[in-house]
Each structure stands twice: as C-alpha cells, then as structure tokens.
Design a protein around this motif. Structure first.
Motif, PDB file in Angstrom:
ATOM      1  N   ASN A 163       0.827  -1.202   0.000  1.00 24.46           N
ATOM      2  CA  ASN A 163       0.000   0.000   0.000  1.00 24.46           C
ATOM      3  C   ASN A 163       0.862   1.252   0.000  1.00 24.46           C
ATOM      4  N   ARG A 164       0.437   2.233  -0.755  1.00 22.66           N
ATOM      5  CA  ARG A 164       1.092   3.539  -0.731  1.00 22.66           C
ATOM      6  C   ARG A 164       0.714   4.233   0.574  1.00 22.66           C
ATOM      7  N   ILE A 165       1.642   5.018   1.102  1.00 25.57           N
ATOM      8  CA  ILE A 165       1.314   5.759   2.320  1.00 25.57           C
ATOM      9  C   ILE A 165       1.302   7.263   2.098  1.00 25.57           C
ATOM     10  N   GLY A 166       1.607   7.691   0.901  1.00 25.00           N
ATOM     11  CA  GLY A 166       1.606   9.121   0.622  1.00 25.00           C
ATOM     12  C   GLY A 166       2.219   9.418  -0.723  1.00 25.00           C
ATOM     13  N   GLY A 167       2.637  10.658  -0.867  1.00 22.52           N
ATOM     14  CA  GLY A 167       3.203  11.088  -2.134  1.00 22.52           C
ATOM     15  C   GLY A 167       2.113  11.591  -3.053  1.00 22.52           C
ATOM     16  N   THR A 168       2.370  11.524  -4.331  1.00 25.32           N
ATOM     17  CA  THR A 168       1.402  11.935  -5.338  1.00 25.32           C
ATOM     18  C   THR A 168       1.062  10.714  -6.187  1.00 25.32           C
ATOM     19  N   PRO A 169       0.022  10.799  -7.014  1.00 32.95           N
ATOM     20  CA  PRO A 169      -0.301   9.637  -7.855  1.00 32.95           C
ATOM     21  C   PRO A 169       0.860   9.188  -8.748  1.00 32.95           C
ATOM     22  N   LYS A 170       1.671  10.131  -9.215  1.00 32.11           N
ATOM     23  CA  LYS A 170       2.815   9.763 -10.067  1.00 32.11           C
ATOM     24  C   LYS A 170       4.086   9.489  -9.276  1.00 32.11           C
ATOM     25  N   ARG A 171       4.149   9.898  -8.040  1.00 31.86           N
ATOM     26  CA  ARG A 171       5.338   9.714  -7.199  1.00 31.86           C
ATOM     27  C   ARG A 171       4.934   9.193  -5.821  1.00 31.86           C
ATOM     28  N   PRO A 172       4.471   7.930  -5.754  1.00 35.36           N
ATOM     29  CA  PRO A 172       4.036   7.401  -4.461  1.00 35.36           C
ATOM     30  C   PRO A 172       5.207   7.140  -3.516  1.00 35.36           C
TER      31      PRO A 172
END
Length: 74
Positions: free
Chosen positions: A37-46
């Motif tokens: 799971n992603r925990i943050g960042g942006t859609p292109k830079r998770p």
C-alpha cells in the motif's frame, strides 16, 4: 522530479525496487495486486514504508490461471 529527502524508513518506487532487486514495474504490480500500500506522495510519485516493501517482497505471491510456474530448484 524525485524527492530531495524523505524521512527515514520511507522510499520511492525506484528506491523500493532497488532494495528488493526487482524492477519498478514489479513494485507497481504489488500495489495493484494488494500486496503493498502507498502511504503518501502523489499519484505519479508514491511513497511506501520500507518495512512494507520488504514484507511484500517476502510474501507468497498469489498465482493466476495460466501463470508460469515459479518453482526454483536450488
């Protein structure tokens, strides 16, 4: 653009791939398959937790019908 600095224990897709010895596409596949799971960042830079990345690397991978066998003989 890559992040200049992340808090300790957090990694980008590229760094996660380097830590596991896989391609960045593999990290994105683990996310798609629900292993990571992603925990943050942006859609292109998770951003991911390194501990989660390493857990996904060692987790048994679900198989799909027609997928090649991944049995490795040592």
């Amino acid at each position: 653009m890559e992040y200049l600095a992340l808090p300790p224990g957090l990694v980008t897709t590229t760094t996660a791939a380097l830590a596991c010895g896989v391609q960045p596409a593999t990290i994105r596949d683990w996310v798609r398959r629900g292993l990571l799971n992603r925990i943050g960042g942006t859609p292109k830079r998770p951003i991911y937790k390194l501990s989660d990345v390493l857990a996904a690397h060692t987790a048994p991978k679900p198989s799909r019908p027609g997928q090649r066998a991944t049995d490795h003989v040592a």
